[in-house]
Structures are given as C-alpha cells and as structure tokens.
Design an enzyme around this catalytic site. Sequence first.
Site, PDB file in Angstrom:
ATOM      1  N   PRO A   2      51.405  60.190  89.403  1.00 12.98           N
ATOM      2  CA  PRO A   2      52.483  59.998  90.354  1.00 12.98           C
ATOM      3  C   PRO A   2      53.309  58.754  90.115  1.00 12.98           C
ATOM      4  O   PRO A   2      52.913  57.647  90.453  1.00 12.98           O
ATOM      5  CB  PRO A   2      51.762  59.919  91.698  1.00 12.98           C
ATOM      6  CG  PRO A   2      50.395  59.481  91.381  1.00 12.98           C
ATOM      7  CD  PRO A   2      50.096  59.936  90.012  1.00 12.98           C
ATOM      8  N   GLU A   3      54.445  58.940  89.543  1.00 13.09           N
ATOM      9  CA  GLU A   3      55.479  57.913  89.524  1.00 13.09           C
ATOM     10  C   GLU A   3      56.297  58.066  90.796  1.00 13.09           C
ATOM     11  O   GLU A   3      56.177  59.071  91.494  1.00 13.09           O
ATOM     12  CB  GLU A   3      56.383  58.143  88.308  1.00 13.09           C
ATOM     13  CG  GLU A   3      55.716  57.834  86.998  1.00 13.09           C
ATOM     14  CD  GLU A   3      55.312  56.381  86.926  1.00 13.09           C
ATOM     15  OE1 GLU A   3      56.158  55.534  87.242  1.00 13.09           O
ATOM     16  OE2 GLU A   3      54.176  56.108  86.579  1.00 13.09           O
ATOM     17  N   HIS A  91      37.945  68.274  92.315  1.00  9.19           N
ATOM     18  CA  HIS A  91      38.501  67.095  92.990  1.00  9.19           C
ATOM     19  C   HIS A  91      39.497  67.435  94.089  1.00  9.19           C
ATOM     20  O   HIS A  91      40.371  66.646  94.419  1.00  9.19           O
ATOM     21  CB  HIS A  91      39.148  66.173  91.960  1.00  9.19           C
ATOM     22  CG  HIS A  91      38.185  65.718  90.910  1.00  9.19           C
ATOM     23  ND1 HIS A  91      37.114  64.893  91.192  1.00  9.19           N
ATOM     24  CD2 HIS A  91      38.093  65.997  89.593  1.00  9.19           C
ATOM     25  CE1 HIS A  91      36.423  64.674  90.093  1.00  9.19           C
ATOM     26  NE2 HIS A  91      36.991  65.332  89.106  1.00  9.19           N
ATOM     27  N   ARG A 110      40.427  60.421  90.499  1.00  6.20           N
ATOM     28  CA  ARG A 110      39.959  59.033  90.565  1.00  6.20           C
ATOM     29  C   ARG A 110      39.757  58.518  91.978  1.00  6.20           C
ATOM     30  O   ARG A 110      39.220  57.442  92.169  1.00  6.20           O
ATOM     31  CB  ARG A 110      40.940  58.134  89.803  1.00  6.20           C
ATOM     32  CG  ARG A 110      40.875  58.375  88.302  1.00  6.20           C
ATOM     33  CD  ARG A 110      41.908  57.578  87.555  1.00  6.20           C
ATOM     34  NE  ARG A 110      41.528  56.198  87.427  1.00  6.20           N
ATOM     35  CZ  ARG A 110      42.287  55.292  86.808  1.00  6.20           C
ATOM     36  NH1 ARG A 110      43.446  55.642  86.282  1.00  6.20           N
ATOM     37  NH2 ARG A 110      41.888  54.061  86.712  1.00  6.20           N
ATOM     38  N   ARG A 152      59.054  30.898  91.379  1.00  4.86           N
ATOM     39  CA  ARG A 152      58.015  31.813  90.892  1.00  4.86           C
ATOM     40  C   ARG A 152      57.779  31.610  89.402  1.00  4.86           C
ATOM     41  O   ARG A 152      58.673  31.830  88.591  1.00  4.86           O
ATOM     42  CB  ARG A 152      58.447  33.268  91.121  1.00  4.86           C
ATOM     43  CG  ARG A 152      58.615  33.619  92.575  1.00  4.86           C
ATOM     44  CD  ARG A 152      57.274  33.946  93.182  1.00  4.86           C
ATOM     45  NE  ARG A 152      57.442  34.437  94.540  1.00  4.86           N
ATOM     46  CZ  ARG A 152      56.622  35.312  95.115  1.00  4.86           C
ATOM     47  NH1 ARG A 152      55.600  35.789  94.454  1.00  4.86           N
ATOM     48  NH2 ARG A 152      56.813  35.696  96.348  1.00  4.86           N
TER      49      ARG A 152
END
Length: 273
Positions: A2-3, A91, A110, A152
């Site tokens: 999933p992008e 899954h 996962r 930063r």
Amino acid sequence: MPELPEVEVTKRSLKSHLQGRQIERINVREKRLRWPLNLNQLNHLLNQDILSLSRRGKYILINSERGTALIHLGMSGSIGILKNDRPIKKHDHFDLVTDNKVIIRFTDPRRFGSFIWAGKNPEKHKLLKNLGPEPLNNDQLGLHLHNLSKGRKTSVKAFIMNANIVVGVGNIYASESLFISGIHPKRRANAVSKNRYLKLATAIQNTLEKSINMGGTTLRDFTYSDAGQKVGYFKQELNVYGRGGSQCSKCEQPIKSVLLSGRSSFYCSNCQH
DNA sequence: AAACGACCCTGAAAGC
DNA sequence: TGCTTTCAGGGTCGTT
C-alpha cells in the site's frame, strides 16, 4: 503494497460499497494486528449509517453516526470486495459484511495494519492528532517544509518521510521526488533553500498525483483478486527507487543505493546535490 | 525538542 | 537442492 495511491484507491472502493449503507456484521479471525483489534469498541459501527469515507495520510476513515473507525494497511495489507464469499485464506484477518451482503475482507500477512475505533472526534485521536498536512491540493507545502526545516539537522529524506512534517511521503516517493528536484537525500533538512523546497513540494505533488492516477486506472476494477497483484503498477515510472546500479535516466551514471535512517535510499550522485 | 535505533511480523528473494 | 540471511512500500515507542 500500500502506497498512498493504493490507500486512496482502497478508500474510493470502500466508499462505493459502504457510504450510505450499514455494516451488519464484523467477523474477526485474528485480533493481533498492529494494535489489538477491540471488538467491544468496533461494534459501535454495527447497524449505523455510514456517512462517508475519507483518508488522512495513509489512514482510511469510516465515518458513521456514532463515530469513526480507522483502517491502516501497514506494509502488506489489502482489502478485497467480495460479492460472493470465498474460502478464507491464511492472512484474512477480518471481514465487514454490509446490509446488502457485500463482504469487505482485510488481508495482511505482516499484521502491521490496524482496525481501530477512533470515536467522535477522530482528528483528536493520538494516531491522527500530530500528523502534518496533506501534500495534495496544498499550495503552501513548499513554504511549510521550508519553515519547519529550520534547525533540523536530520537528512532531508528522513524529514519529508516524517508524517508529523507531511503525510503520505513513503520511501518510494521520498527517493523519487528528491531525484526529480535534484536534491541529495543526505543533505541536512536545514541546508535546503526555500526555492528548492518549493521545487521539492511540486515534485512530491506531481509524483503522488501521477501515481494515484495510474493506481486509479490500473485498479479501476478493484477486487480481491486484483488487490494483491502488481497490475500496471507505477513501478514502470520509477526513476531511482529499486534501481541501484542501473543508469540514471538523465545522465547515465549509475544510481547509488545506500541505507539512510534504516531505509534503502536511491539517488544519482551526479544529478542530486 | 529532535534524532536515533529497536521493534512489531511474515514471506519472498538473495546468498551460500 | 536446501538451508540461512537479508530485506520489504509502515509507523510507534523508548532512550539519549
């Protein structure tokens, strides 16, 4: 898998099947996701009108009359829309069954994904409240990045991948947009000029939009069997990501591959400074 | 406050 | 061939 584009496509798919309907059942086979699945809370969704579906970063929001549930796909999650039931695979962790008997099946090897209840004010939920702005349709993104970059010392790549700075820029888009804007991924965030942040913001937006459009096209008929496939994926468009050692599309020098903040990073040392 | 590394988990691919 | 190691598109949390 999933992008952000797939999250967006998944959200649109869920919208077409859930908005204006009700969820009649939630069948859970595995509660051990990124956050333990809490049915006592999620049952608030049952038999409520689903008012809308939305997306915040990579979270999908299912908004009902009684509150909002969040779905995150993690690294390996996908959602299948089933008009007819199928045998459960290894899954397939939970299903939502709508009042017109469509099965929405969540699969995630996962188990980094999640399905949680966020209540009446989801924007105040701890997982959402600190998120940075959405990159798309945001004409202030470049200025925003430049403003937050002050002081930063982390790398610009880690900086734009930080969801508290801006959401939706994963490892692929970070590498790609830095290549397009000619910025070296290891450069310190506070050492990138305002002009270059403006370019970077445009590169992020163009890359994400192009990928969304391709994801929208290739996954137009989004089904369970399509969801896990890399059909016509944005991969062909990638300039540097996953292309270590091959020739730079601009200068033909070899693309470098390094580990940066624990993530593989790809860039052209000739084109990016 | 910011930066860093560990960690969550399974499976595919690479390495030997 | 088969076993072992490495790596993966995500994000949170504790420590410094």
